[in-house]
Design a protein around this motif. Structure first.
Motif, PDB file in Angstrom:
ATOM      1  N   MET A 198     -12.900-121.643  -0.198  1.00 37.32           N
ATOM      2  CA  MET A 198     -11.944-121.693   0.229  1.00 37.32           C
ATOM      3  C   MET A 198     -11.978-122.641   1.192  1.00 37.32           C
ATOM      4  SD  MET A 198      -9.126-119.814   0.128  1.00 37.32           S
ATOM      5  CE  MET A 198      -7.579-119.267   0.782  1.00 37.32           C
ATOM      6  N   LEU A 199     -12.817-122.829   2.124  1.00 43.65           N
ATOM      7  CA  LEU A 199     -12.885-123.625   3.330  1.00 43.65           C
ATOM      8  C   LEU A 199     -12.994-125.070   2.839  1.00 43.65           C
ATOM      9  CD1 LEU A 199     -12.918-124.528   6.394  1.00 43.65           C
ATOM     10  CD2 LEU A 199     -15.030-124.440   5.888  1.00 43.65           C
ATOM     11  N   ALA A 200     -13.075-125.124   1.388  1.00 39.36           N
ATOM     12  CA  ALA A 200     -13.079-126.290   1.063  1.00 39.36           C
ATOM     13  C   ALA A 200     -12.241-126.729   0.162  1.00 39.36           C
ATOM     14  CB  ALA A 200     -15.278-126.555   0.016  1.00 39.36           C
ATOM     15  N   GLU A 201     -11.669-126.641  -0.422  1.00 37.84           N
ATOM     16  CA  GLU A 201     -10.352-126.663  -0.862  1.00 37.84           C
ATOM     17  C   GLU A 201      -9.322-126.524   0.332  1.00 37.84           C
ATOM     18  OE1 GLU A 201     -12.006-123.395  -1.601  1.00 37.84           O
ATOM     19  OE2 GLU A 201     -12.110-123.906  -3.971  1.00 37.84           O
ATOM     20  N   THR A 202      -9.198-126.456   1.685  1.00 38.12           N
ATOM     21  CA  THR A 202      -9.020-126.098   2.497  1.00 38.12           C
ATOM     22  C   THR A 202      -8.836-127.712   2.754  1.00 38.12           C
ATOM     23  OG1 THR A 202      -8.766-123.716   3.214  1.00 38.12           O
ATOM     24  CG2 THR A 202      -7.386-125.925   4.078  1.00 38.12           C
ATOM     25  N   ILE A 203     -10.431-127.975   3.048  1.00 40.77           N
ATOM     26  CA  ILE A 203     -10.694-129.578   3.853  1.00 40.77           C
ATOM     27  C   ILE A 203     -10.038-130.796   2.552  1.00 40.77           C
ATOM     28  CG2 ILE A 203     -12.271-130.823   4.141  1.00 40.77           C
ATOM     29  CD1 ILE A 203     -14.074-128.353   5.171  1.00 40.77           C
ATOM     30  N   CYS A 204     -10.415-130.924   1.070  1.00 36.87           N
ATOM     31  CA  CYS A 204      -9.978-131.023   0.552  1.00 36.87           C
ATOM     32  C   CYS A 204      -8.416-131.471   0.214  1.00 36.87           C
ATOM     33  CB  CYS A 204     -10.269-131.205  -1.303  1.00 36.87           C
ATOM     34  SG  CYS A 204     -11.805-131.550  -1.396  1.00 36.87           S
ATOM     35  N   SER A 205      -7.699-130.193   0.480  1.00 37.11           N
ATOM     36  CA  SER A 205      -6.251-130.025   0.583  1.00 37.11           C
ATOM     37  C   SER A 205      -5.699-131.209   2.060  1.00 37.11           C
ATOM     38  CB  SER A 205      -5.310-129.741   0.724  1.00 37.11           C
ATOM     39  OG  SER A 205      -6.150-128.734  -0.764  1.00 37.11           O
ATOM     40  N   ALA A 206      -6.424-130.998   2.844  1.00 36.07           N
ATOM     41  CA  ALA A 206      -5.786-131.964   4.003  1.00 36.07           C
ATOM     42  C   ALA A 206      -6.056-133.484   3.747  1.00 36.07           C
ATOM     43  CB  ALA A 206      -6.389-131.090   4.958  1.00 36.07           C
ATOM     44  N   VAL A 207      -7.618-133.783   3.590  1.00 34.19           N
ATOM     45  CA  VAL A 207      -7.654-135.074   2.664  1.00 34.19           C
ATOM     46  C   VAL A 207      -6.584-135.844   2.045  1.00 34.19           C
ATOM     47  CG1 VAL A 207      -9.486-136.653   2.258  1.00 34.19           C
ATOM     48  CG2 VAL A 207     -10.375-134.568   3.882  1.00 34.19           C
ATOM     49  N   SER A 208      -6.144-135.539   1.273  1.00 37.70           N
ATOM     50  CA  SER A 208      -5.410-135.766   0.284  1.00 37.70           C
ATOM     51  C   SER A 208      -4.368-135.482   0.571  1.00 37.70           C
ATOM     52  CB  SER A 208      -5.601-134.293  -0.879  1.00 37.70           C
ATOM     53  OG  SER A 208      -6.433-134.579  -1.874  1.00 37.70           O
ATOM     54  N   ALA A 209      -4.099-135.148   1.952  1.00 44.29           N
ATOM     55  CA  ALA A 209      -2.291-134.962   2.380  1.00 44.29           C
ATOM     56  C   ALA A 209      -2.702-136.132   3.504  1.00 44.29           C
ATOM     57  CB  ALA A 209      -2.154-134.197   3.442  1.00 44.29           C
ATOM     58  N   ALA A 210      -3.560-136.631   4.433  1.00 45.50           N
ATOM     59  CA  ALA A 210      -3.856-137.337   5.192  1.00 45.50           C
ATOM     60  C   ALA A 210      -3.617-138.822   4.513  1.00 45.50           C
ATOM     61  CB  ALA A 210      -4.788-137.230   5.793  1.00 45.50           C
ATOM     62  N   GLY A 211      -3.904-138.895   2.870  1.00 48.27           N
ATOM     63  CA  GLY A 211      -4.257-139.740   3.001  1.00 48.27           C
ATOM     64  C   GLY A 211      -3.218-140.509   1.949  1.00 48.27           C
ATOM     65  N   LEU A 212      -2.231-139.526   1.725  1.00 46.26           N
ATOM     66  CA  LEU A 212      -1.189-139.597   1.227  1.00 46.26           C
ATOM     67  C   LEU A 212       0.124-140.128   2.825  1.00 46.26           C
ATOM     68  CD1 LEU A 212       0.177-137.077  -1.575  1.00 46.26           C
ATOM     69  CD2 LEU A 212      -0.672-139.191  -1.769  1.00 46.26           C
ATOM     70  N   GLY A 213      -0.457-139.977   3.440  1.00 48.73           N
ATOM     71  CA  GLY A 213       0.478-140.389   4.304  1.00 48.73           C
ATOM     72  C   GLY A 213       0.020-141.359   4.619  1.00 48.73           C
ATOM     73  N   ILE A 214      -1.502-142.392   4.752  1.00 51.22           N
ATOM     74  CA  ILE A 214      -1.074-142.852   5.111  1.00 51.22           C
ATOM     75  C   ILE A 214      -0.790-144.651   4.003  1.00 51.22           C
ATOM     76  CG2 ILE A 214      -3.546-144.658   4.996  1.00 51.22           C
ATOM     77  CD1 ILE A 214      -5.169-142.451   6.397  1.00 51.22           C
ATOM     78  N   ALA A 215      -0.993-143.508   2.883  1.00 51.32           N
ATOM     79  CA  ALA A 215      -0.393-145.040   1.577  1.00 51.32           C
ATOM     80  C   ALA A 215       0.733-145.335   2.033  1.00 51.32           C
ATOM     81  CB  ALA A 215      -0.570-143.960   0.761  1.00 51.32           C
ATOM     82  N   ALA A 216       1.454-144.012   2.564  1.00 55.43           N
ATOM     83  CA  ALA A 216       3.237-143.707   2.684  1.00 55.43           C
ATOM     84  C   ALA A 216       3.352-144.964   3.654  1.00 55.43           C
ATOM     85  CB  ALA A 216       3.679-142.957   3.159  1.00 55.43           C
ATOM     86  N   ILE A 217       2.405-145.560   5.095  1.00 56.49           N
ATOM     87  CA  ILE A 217       2.441-145.721   5.670  1.00 56.49           C
ATOM     88  C   ILE A 217       2.396-147.054   5.154  1.00 56.49           C
ATOM     89  CG2 ILE A 217       1.435-146.858   8.416  1.00 56.49           C
ATOM     90  CD1 ILE A 217       1.267-144.190   9.147  1.00 56.49           C
ATOM     91  N   THR A 218       1.487-147.478   5.056  1.00 55.21           N
ATOM     92  CA  THR A 218       1.154-148.868   4.349  1.00 55.21           C
ATOM     93  C   THR A 218       2.325-149.623   2.928  1.00 55.21           C
ATOM     94  OG1 THR A 218      -1.242-148.268   4.084  1.00 55.21           O
ATOM     95  CG2 THR A 218      -1.189-150.046   3.088  1.00 55.21           C
TER      96      THR A 218
END
Length: 137
Positions: free
Chosen positions: A1-21
């Motif tokens: 459960m913790l690993a899934e949460t971390i992966c989802s947070a990394v994906s959300a952060a990456g998509l945010g960086i992509a939007a800024i780019t």
């Protein structure tokens, strides 16, 4: 459960960086960042992360990796011994040359013609003359 949460947070952060780019009009870089950030989310959705976590904390899985390592070491050591034995046979001349096919003959060796004693060593042009005549020159 913790690993899934971390992966989802990394994906959300990456998509945010992509939007800024993308906002900075670097669309190619933004698309690449978005692609990389969607990989962890895809792994969570396919269940690969759960399988990986279950494997990482399983003693049976680690024992299986150990068995695979021992098998690999045995394979590589037998291969090294075979190469060493083959090298010794070649160095010693071997009992006989091994043919690729049972009916194969030994390779023929070209005999080089030695210059005659009457002619100096540099004046034997018969080979060159034959080649030139063959090509009509």
């Amino acid at each position: 459960m913790l690993a899934e949460t971390i992966c989802s947070a990394v994906s959300a952060a990456g998509l945010g960086i992509a939007a800024i780019t993308a906002y900075r009009k670097k669309f190619l870089s933004a698309a690449r960042i978005a692609a990389y950030s969607l990989v962890p989310l895809g792994l969570v959705m396919t269940g690969a992360v759960e399988w990986l976590v279950d494997t990482a904390f399983s003693p049976v899985a680690w024992a299986g990796f150990g068995v695979l390592g021992v098998a690999w070491l045995l394979f590589m050591s037998t291969r090294a011994v075979e190469r060493r034995r083959a090298g010794r046979e070649v160095a010693a001349g071997g009992a006989g040359q091994r043919a690729v096919a049972p009916a194969a003959s030994a390779p023929s060796r070209a005999v080089t013609s030695k210059p005659k004693a009457a002619q100096p060593a540099g004046e034997d042009f018969s080979d060159i003359e034959a080649i030139l005549k063959k090509h009509g020159i």
